[in-house]
Design a protein around this motif. Structure first.
Motif, PDB file in Angstrom:
ATOM      1  N   THR A  90      42.361  67.484  59.546  1.00 57.53           N
ATOM      2  CA  THR A  90      43.567  68.301  59.547  1.00 57.53           C
ATOM      3  C   THR A  90      44.737  67.413  59.954  1.00 57.53           C
ATOM      4  N   ILE A  91      45.872  67.606  59.311  1.00 56.34           N
ATOM      5  CA  ILE A  91      47.082  66.874  59.647  1.00 56.34           C
ATOM      6  C   ILE A  91      48.157  67.891  60.004  1.00 56.34           C
ATOM      7  N   ARG A  92      48.580  67.861  61.259  1.00 58.35           N
ATOM      8  CA  ARG A  92      49.577  68.794  61.770  1.00 58.35           C
ATOM      9  C   ARG A  92      49.195  70.247  61.483  1.00 58.35           C
ATOM     10  N   GLY A  93      47.907  70.532  61.626  1.00 59.49           N
ATOM     11  CA  GLY A  93      47.402  71.895  61.475  1.00 59.49           C
ATOM     12  C   GLY A  93      47.097  72.313  60.058  1.00 59.49           C
ATOM     13  N   ILE A  94      47.502  71.531  59.065  1.00 63.88           N
ATOM     14  CA  ILE A  94      47.208  71.868  57.675  1.00 63.88           C
ATOM     15  C   ILE A  94      45.737  71.556  57.395  1.00 63.88           C
ATOM     16  N   GLY A  95      45.017  72.518  56.840  1.00 62.89           N
ATOM     17  CA  GLY A  95      43.589  72.371  56.585  1.00 62.89           C
ATOM     18  C   GLY A  95      42.714  72.919  57.692  1.00 62.89           C
ATOM     19  N   ALA A  96      43.317  73.477  58.740  1.00 61.33           N
ATOM     20  CA  ALA A  96      42.526  73.968  59.871  1.00 61.33           C
ATOM     21  C   ALA A  96      41.686  75.181  59.507  1.00 61.33           C
ATOM     22  N   ARG A  97      42.076  75.927  58.481  1.00 56.64           N
ATOM     23  CA  ARG A  97      41.337  77.121  58.110  1.00 56.64           C
ATOM     24  C   ARG A  97      40.259  76.841  57.068  1.00 56.64           C
ATOM     25  N   THR A  98      40.146  75.605  56.641  1.00 58.08           N
ATOM     26  CA  THR A  98      39.089  75.239  55.706  1.00 58.08           C
ATOM     27  C   THR A  98      37.766  75.190  56.460  1.00 58.08           C
ATOM     28  N   PRO A  99      36.741  75.947  56.043  1.00 59.05           N
ATOM     29  CA  PRO A  99      35.503  75.982  56.833  1.00 59.05           C
ATOM     30  C   PRO A  99      34.715  74.685  56.789  1.00 59.05           C
ATOM     31  N   PHE A 100      34.640  74.056  55.618  1.00 50.06           N
ATOM     32  CA  PHE A 100      33.860  72.829  55.475  1.00 50.06           C
ATOM     33  C   PHE A 100      34.642  71.840  54.619  1.00 50.06           C
ATOM     34  N   GLY A 101      34.568  70.568  54.969  1.00 50.88           N
ATOM     35  CA  GLY A 101      35.201  69.543  54.155  1.00 50.88           C
ATOM     36  C   GLY A 101      36.695  69.443  54.389  1.00 50.88           C
ATOM     37  N   THR A 102      37.314  68.527  53.655  1.00 52.96           N
ATOM     38  CA  THR A 102      38.732  68.223  53.791  1.00 52.96           C
ATOM     39  C   THR A 102      39.467  68.585  52.516  1.00 52.96           C
ATOM     40  N   ASP A 103      40.534  69.354  52.659  1.00 53.94           N
ATOM     41  CA  ASP A 103      41.389  69.640  51.504  1.00 53.94           C
ATOM     42  C   ASP A 103      42.849  69.644  51.963  1.00 53.94           C
ATOM     43  N   LYS A 104      43.744  69.972  51.059  1.00 58.55           N
ATOM     44  CA  LYS A 104      45.185  70.083  51.316  1.00 58.55           C
ATOM     45  C   LYS A 104      45.832  68.733  51.635  1.00 58.55           C
ATOM     46  N   ASN A 116      39.241  65.211  44.455  1.00 63.66           N
ATOM     47  CA  ASN A 116      38.759  65.813  43.214  1.00 63.66           C
ATOM     48  C   ASN A 116      39.727  66.868  42.680  1.00 63.66           C
ATOM     49  N   GLY A 117      39.342  67.515  41.587  1.00 60.37           N
ATOM     50  CA  GLY A 117      40.253  68.403  40.863  1.00 60.37           C
ATOM     51  C   GLY A 117      40.666  69.645  41.608  1.00 60.37           C
ATOM     52  N   THR A 118      39.922  70.057  42.637  1.00 63.20           N
ATOM     53  CA  THR A 118      40.324  71.219  43.432  1.00 63.20           C
ATOM     54  C   THR A 118      40.961  70.816  44.756  1.00 63.20           C
ATOM     55  N   GLY A 119      41.178  69.528  44.966  1.00 69.49           N
ATOM     56  CA  GLY A 119      41.858  69.079  46.180  1.00 69.49           C
ATOM     57  C   GLY A 119      40.953  68.724  47.320  1.00 69.49           C
ATOM     58  N   SER A 120      39.649  68.569  47.080  1.00 63.45           N
ATOM     59  CA  SER A 120      38.704  68.224  48.140  1.00 63.45           C
ATOM     60  C   SER A 120      38.531  66.710  48.213  1.00 63.45           C
ATOM     61  N   SER A 121      38.486  66.176  49.449  1.00 66.59           N
ATOM     62  CA  SER A 121      38.348  64.742  49.668  1.00 66.59           C
ATOM     63  C   SER A 121      37.129  64.468  50.542  1.00 66.59           C
ATOM     64  N   THR A 122      36.452  63.348  50.284  1.00 68.28           N
ATOM     65  CA  THR A 122      35.212  63.018  50.987  1.00 68.28           C
ATOM     66  C   THR A 122      35.335  61.651  51.625  1.00 68.28           C
ATOM     67  N   LEU A 123      35.616  61.611  52.920  1.00 64.55           N
ATOM     68  CA  LEU A 123      35.788  60.351  53.632  1.00 64.55           C
ATOM     69  C   LEU A 123      34.482  59.584  53.761  1.00 64.55           C
ATOM     70  N   GLU A 124      33.342  60.308  53.876  1.00 61.47           N
ATOM     71  CA  GLU A 124      32.076  59.639  54.123  1.00 61.47           C
ATOM     72  C   GLU A 124      31.565  58.843  52.925  1.00 61.47           C
ATOM     73  N   ALA A 125      32.279  58.883  51.802  1.00 55.22           N
ATOM     74  CA  ALA A 125      31.913  58.061  50.648  1.00 55.22           C
ATOM     75  C   ALA A 125      32.340  56.613  50.813  1.00 55.22           C
ATOM     76  N   TYR A 126      32.957  56.266  51.954  1.00 58.81           N
ATOM     77  CA  TYR A 126      33.482  54.917  52.152  1.00 58.81           C
ATOM     78  C   TYR A 126      33.025  54.372  53.502  1.00 58.81           C
ATOM     79  N   ASP A 127      32.593  53.110  53.490  1.00 57.10           N
ATOM     80  CA  ASP A 127      32.125  52.435  54.696  1.00 57.10           C
ATOM     81  C   ASP A 127      33.338  51.890  55.449  1.00 57.10           C
ATOM     82  N   ILE A 128      33.502  52.316  56.702  1.00 57.13           N
ATOM     83  CA  ILE A 128      34.640  51.892  57.511  1.00 57.13           C
ATOM     84  C   ILE A 128      34.698  50.370  57.639  1.00 57.13           C
ATOM     85  N   GLU A 129      33.532  49.712  57.676  1.00 54.00           N
ATOM     86  CA  GLU A 129      33.512  48.254  57.822  1.00 54.00           C
ATOM     87  C   GLU A 129      34.107  47.526  56.615  1.00 54.00           C
TER      88      GLU A 129
END
Length: 689
Positions: A90-104, A116-129
């Protein structure tokens, strides 16, 4: 709360006082080197667009699998992590009502859109290292990056301007059976920049049914054809399997946070993902005042997830392009471009017969549904930056977005078929920024920008699958003023932002039956807050630098107009957002290769229901990490480090669900327990030819 905060502030003030003791004259050289190391990271946001950058200095504070703590050090940004594969930003409260995953928000990897096409993003698809920096644009200020209400996150791989050929291996081990290895080969010269990395991660996790195993491969290469032309190829592939312990009710959370939710444990629920991103970019310099970069890309996701209530089997093919022209007109800078993302999402559900499988977990039964979605988002964007004087600049940005969904029911026929389409009208999103420079490193800015968020396709349909023509996009206007100051001979950095974002047409799920909901626009929220980041770097001696920092987030977010059925929640604090968050820390570095960091995180209580009848507990977490790097030979170095997370062994919720419901007389499951005290260590070997 007050006692914990005041105690740490006292410690911080004492260190601050020590840091200001006079140093030797030659300590100035050491100080400048520390500053230049972080400033070498090139900003990707256009023109004078405000953004925050996470670089190696912050990465070094945390474990290489702890993406949540890394991102949470940035004020205004909060990553709730239920597990390594269950993240919600969540960034500045936007996305706080999303139950699962990251959107907005929009997520980019080396400039390629991966939301993706509905606005969902998946951070775990990338290795921080594999990352060199993470840049965050908070709010809809980045016209060239989607103008979503939450903003944009730009993931960037490591860059180097030096010529070298290098092999690096970093091996990490720790609690819960943690084993992680990252092996890389890098080459950089005048013509070719080439990097290939392979990563493996395995951990049993803190909880039952919590194992995570991931293998990843990254290839990133840039070839300079000549002085005006270069071509870049990017390939990222991740294959992971993650068990899902899910959330717990309050009693289970307090008495035994290690356990998995009963039905998820009984079904041995998990998800298996194979994700691939391939991108090809071409950069051409027409002359010194005009450059173009054009990228084409393809993404593929294969996802299989047995849940207690059914088994989800899905795959997505996505593709698109992005082009951007950057140039100068007299004294002004401009950027114009376009971005198109299309994907085809295929999914179906099956019965889960785990209760008939003799305790062996999930068993796939008959098909329940078969569906396909065609989803498309296009953005046309431009920014124009004009310096009226050497100190005062104005930037105008515009983004034109259009979104289309097309849903196909491939399972039901005749009157029960639920085919539907929704084409949202094009929406124009302006952005206006002012900047006044006090010096090269200090400035004040103001911004007004308009942003939006799309509803998911499911929110556009009634429970009977009939298109809802009245559903609309969330829209909001962001007002922001701030400063980025470098004071006390570049020792003190102060970043301050005050903002207000008014969001209209809030998407809510209205209950229309025992287990049926319809998405509708029924609310208005106001997001007010303060983001503050203070960093002080002092040369204590000619060889020793000390860097205390303090990051503070005030989130005064509330429902202005929110009626859900017979319930009126207008005036209540926004659900799912802590009002106060504090990150403080001390980083100590010696020129001989030793470093030591200690980090403190405070998170305030979080409202778990729209009626504000239940809150999670606030908590304080302390982490530490120390290490030593040594150049053994002219071309060979070794590094070791050791870290402890949750030093005080605090029981806390690292993520929560809002408005959770109870089933079968059981408690609603609001809480994802954070890890207890745990340890990790790393050994790094580096050989440079």
């Amino acid at each position: 709360m007050k006692g914990a905060i005041s105690g740490f502030f006292l410690c911080f003030a004492m260190v601050w006082g020590i840091a200001q003791e006079p140093a030797k004259k030659d300590s100035v050289t050491v100080l400048e080197e520390v500053i230049l190391l972080e400033e070498a990271i090139k900003k990707k946001a256009n023109g004078i667009t405000p953004s925050e950058i996470i670089g190696p200095k912050i990465f070094r504070n945390y474990s290489p699998i702890d993406a949540a703590s890394i991102i949470n050090q940035i004020p205004g940004v909060y990553l709730l992590s239920g597990a390594l594969n269950t993240n919600r930003i969540t960034i500045r409260g936007i996305g706080a009502r999303t139950p699962f995953g990251t959107d907005k928000l929009r997520l980019y990897f080396n400039g390629i859109p991966v939301t993706n096409g509905t606005g969902s993003s998946t951070l775990e698809a990338y290795d921080i290292e594999n990352l060199g920096s993470i840049e965050i644009i908070k709010g809809p200020k980045g016209s060239a990056f989607g103008t979503n209400l939450g903003g944009a996150i730009l993931l960037n791989t490591k860059e180097s301007i030096d010529d070298f050929t290098r092999f690096t291996n970093n091996f990490t081990f720790g609690s819960y059976g943690l084993l992680k290895n990252n092996l890389s080969f890098e080459h950089n010269d005048d013509k070719l920049s080439f990097g290939i990395r392979y990563g493996h991660l395995n951990t049993n996790g803190f909880r039952e049914n919590n194992r995570f195993q991931r293998d990843g491969f990254l290839l990133n290469s840039t070839f300079k054809i000549n002085m005006k032309n270069s071509i870049t190829f990017l390939l990222n592939h991740i294959d992971y399997t993650a068990q899902i312990p899910s959330s717990l009710g309050e009693t289970d959370f307090i008495e035994n946070p290690r356990q998995a939710a009963f039905t998820w444990g009984a079904s041995q629920g998990f998800e298996a993902n194979r994700y691939t991103l391939a991108g090809l970019s071409y950069t051409h310099s027409f002359d010194t005042s005009l450059e173009n970069t054009t990228s084409v890309f393809y993404t593929y996701l294969d996802h299989y997830e047995p849940r207690p209530f059914n088994i989800l089997d899905e795959f997505t093919n996505g593709y698109g392009f992005r082009t951007s022209f950057s140039g100068k007109l007299s004294f002004a800078d401009y950027t114009i471009g376009a971005e198109l993302y299309k994907d085809e999402y295929n999914w179906g559900t099956f019965e889960n017969l785990y209760q008939e499988n003799n305790g062996n977990g999930s068993l796939q039964g008959n098909r329940i549904s078969k569906n396909k979605e065609f989803r498309r988002q296009s953005n046309i964007f431009g920014t124009f930056t004009y310096p009226f004087t050497s100190r005062f600049s104005v930037q105008l940005g515009l983004n034109l977005n259009q979104t289309k969904y097309d849903f196909r029911d491939l399972f039901n026929t005749d009157d029960s078929n639920k085919n539907a389409a929704r084409n949202f009208n094009a929406i124009l999103l302006p952005n206006f920024t002012l900047e006044y420079k006090l010096s090269d490193k200090s400035s004040f800015y103001g911004n007004i920008s308009r942003g939006f968020s799309n509803p998911s396709l499911e929110e556009t349909l009634t429970p009977d699958g009939v298109i809802n023509p009245d559903i609309a996009q969330e829209k909001g206007i962001n007002y922001e003023i701030g400063s980025r100051l470098t004071l006390l001979k570049k020792r003190l950095s102060v970043n301050l932002a005050l903002y207000q974002m008014d969001v209209n047409d809030l998407l809510v799920a209205q209950r229309v039956g025992d287990d049926q909901f319809i998405g509708r626009n029924a609310g208005k929220t106001r997001h007010q807050g303060i983001d503050l980041a203070l960093t002080y770097t002092a040369a204590v001696t000619a060889k020793l630098t000390l860097s205390p920092f303090l990051n503070y987030t005030l989130s005064n977010h509330s429902f202005i107009d929110f009626v859900d059925g017979d319930d009126d929640f207008s005036g209540n604090p926004l659900t799912g957002v802590p009002k106060h968050r504090i990150n403080t820390g001390i980083q100590l570095k010696h020129s001989a290769g030793f470093y030591w960091n200690i980090i403190h995180q405070f998170v305030d209580e979080i409202s778990l229901t729209d009626a504000n009848t239940l809150y999670s507990d606030s908590f304080n977490i302390f982490n530490t990490r120390m290490g030593y790097q040594k150049q053994v030979l002219d071309n060979f170095s070794i590094g070791v480090d050791f870290g402890i997370n949750n030093i005080m062994n605090t029981l806390y919720a690292q993520s929560v669900l809002i408005n959770a419901r109870s089933f079968g007389g059981n408690e609603p499951r609001y809480f994802y327990p954070g890890n207890d005290r745990n340890f990790y260590g790393s050994i790094q070997l580096k050989y440079t030819l």
